[in-house]
Design an enzyme around this catalytic site. Structure first.
Site, PDB file in Angstrom:
ATOM      1  CE1 TYR A 127      16.682  51.116 127.790  1.00  0.00           C
ATOM      2  CE2 TYR A 127      16.933  48.857 128.572  1.00  0.00           C
ATOM      3  CZ  TYR A 127      17.270  50.202 128.645  1.00  0.00           C
ATOM      4  OH  TYR A 127      18.188  50.618 129.567  1.00  0.00           O
ATOM      5  CG  ASP A 155      18.217  58.226 129.476  1.00  0.00           C
ATOM      6  OD1 ASP A 155      17.747  57.083 129.322  1.00  0.00           O
ATOM      7  OD2 ASP A 155      18.723  58.606 130.547  1.00  0.00           O
ATOM      8  CG  HIS A 253      20.665  55.242 131.230  1.00  0.00           C
ATOM      9  ND1 HIS A 253      19.392  55.040 130.777  1.00  0.00           N
ATOM     10  CD2 HIS A 253      21.273  54.038 131.140  1.00  0.00           C
ATOM     11  CE1 HIS A 253      19.228  53.783 130.410  1.00  0.00           C
ATOM     12  NE2 HIS A 253      20.365  53.136 130.638  1.00  0.00           N
TER      13      HIS A 253
END
Length: 357
Positions: A127, A155, A253
């Site tokens: 991230y 995403d 996700h």
């Protein structure tokens, strides 16, 4: 109950996890239709068995990005594993290594990547926060710990509406940390109790907006293979090839970001057709049976990743529970291959399946 399939592990985990932990792991965006459809879509794909095939032995081994694995199942990145078990990612990485496969450790893990790695083969999910400088520090830290691929999550730049979490006012309990985000230039002083502790630190995090320019930048600063996670269309798969990524993960996700998307297995065929073998394709979302793995391979995936199922194993039995989940899938894959006349996972093709209309 002695679990004999992944559904049994789910039931046991639901009993053992706190309500907060269960809702965190099980929950998805809004009405959670996509969470359910990721699984249901596999039932709409039918297998075409071949008979009288000379296959006394089944070969489940394959390679992903040139890295050998004993079966085409990897462990997806999942955050906050200490909600499931005190050993968290240390147990997950050890179980994957013992089973001959790869765990994807992540930025949102409780344990620092150096703690969890311990010589195991692993990938690292990224991230991106605040700036390129901080992102590069996290990349270098993962590389120094031995990561064999960087998994860029595409995403999750924007916060989702997970209504379970809204209703419960979800917040990380004090025993859960984010050690991969400490010492990289973020506001570590907020971790001190007098400054608000973990809640204040989490509230201070700001996502860096990801675009294809950021993928180009990451490609320019590292020779580590880059895997782009979150691709759901042929158009984005083609762009991934153009921008030099080494593999993509077809992923929504786990239905946790936006509700109402295609199930990942439904998105896979058009992506595989567009990519045409130029880069490797993996898939996550909804894998609950060995036959699901084979259906994904038939439609163009090189391997799959599981997320929630190994968290159930972690909750039930720590490292041993994760290992048992992997071995149950291995047994199911081998049994199905025997029944379907498929001696080698590397040779499974489109003719194995048909899609019900």
């Amino acid at each position: 109950m002695q679990p004999i399939n992944l559904a049994d592990f789910e039931a046991l985990a639901h009993h053992r996890l706190t309500p907060l932990a269960w809702d965190y792991f099980a929950g998805g965006a809004e009405d959670e239709y996509t969470v359910a459809d990721n699984c249901a879509a596999f039932r709409r794909i039918k297998l075409r068995p071949r008979v009288l095939v000379d296959s006394p032995q089944r070969d489940l081994t394959t390679e992903v990005l040139g890295q050998p694995v004993s079966l085409p199942v990897l462990l997806a990145p999942t955050s906050h594993q200490r909600l499931a078990h005190p050993d968290a990612e240390v147990a997950t990485a050890a179980a994957a290594s013992a089973a001959g496969t790869i765990a994807v450790l992540g930025t949102g893990n409780h344990c620092a990547v150096e703690e969890a790695a311990q010589g195991h083969a692993f990938w690292f999910q990224l991230y991106c926060y605040e700036s390129r400088a901080i992102t590069e520090r996290i990349i270098r830290r993962a590389e120094a710990a031995g990561c064999r691929a960087l998994v860029i999550t595409a995403d999750a730049t924007f916060p989702p509406r997970r209504e379970r979490h809204i209703r419960s006012n979800f917040a990380l309990p004090p025993e859960v940390e984010l050690r991969n985000l400490q010492g990289v230039g973020l506001q570590d002083h907020l971790l001190q109790p007098e400054h608000g502790g973990m809640p204040a630190f989490v509230a201070s995090l700001r996502n860096m907006l990801l675009t294809w320019d950021e993928i180009d930048w990451m490609r320019s600063i590292t020779t580590t293979p880059i895997v782009l996670k979150g691709v759901m269309t042929a158009e984005d798969a083609a762009l991934a090839v153009e921008h030099g990524v080494d593999a993509i993960i077809v992923s929504n996700h786990g239905g946790r970001q936006v509700d109402g998307t295609l199930a990942t297995i439904e998105a896979l065929p058009e992506i595989a057709e567009r990519v045409g073998g130029q880069i490797e394709i993996l898939l996550d979302g909804g894998i609950r049976r060995g036959t699901d793995v084979l259906k994904a391979l038939a439609l163009g995936a090189k391997a799959v990743l599981i997320g929630r199922p190994y968290l159930w194993g972690l909750a039930v039995g720590g490292e041993a529970g994760v290992r048992q989940v992997i071995e149950l899938l291995r047994d199911e894959i081998e049994s199905a291959m025997a029944q379907l006349g498929q001696p080698d996972v590397k040779r499974i093709g489109r003719s194995l399946v048909t899609i019900a209309r």
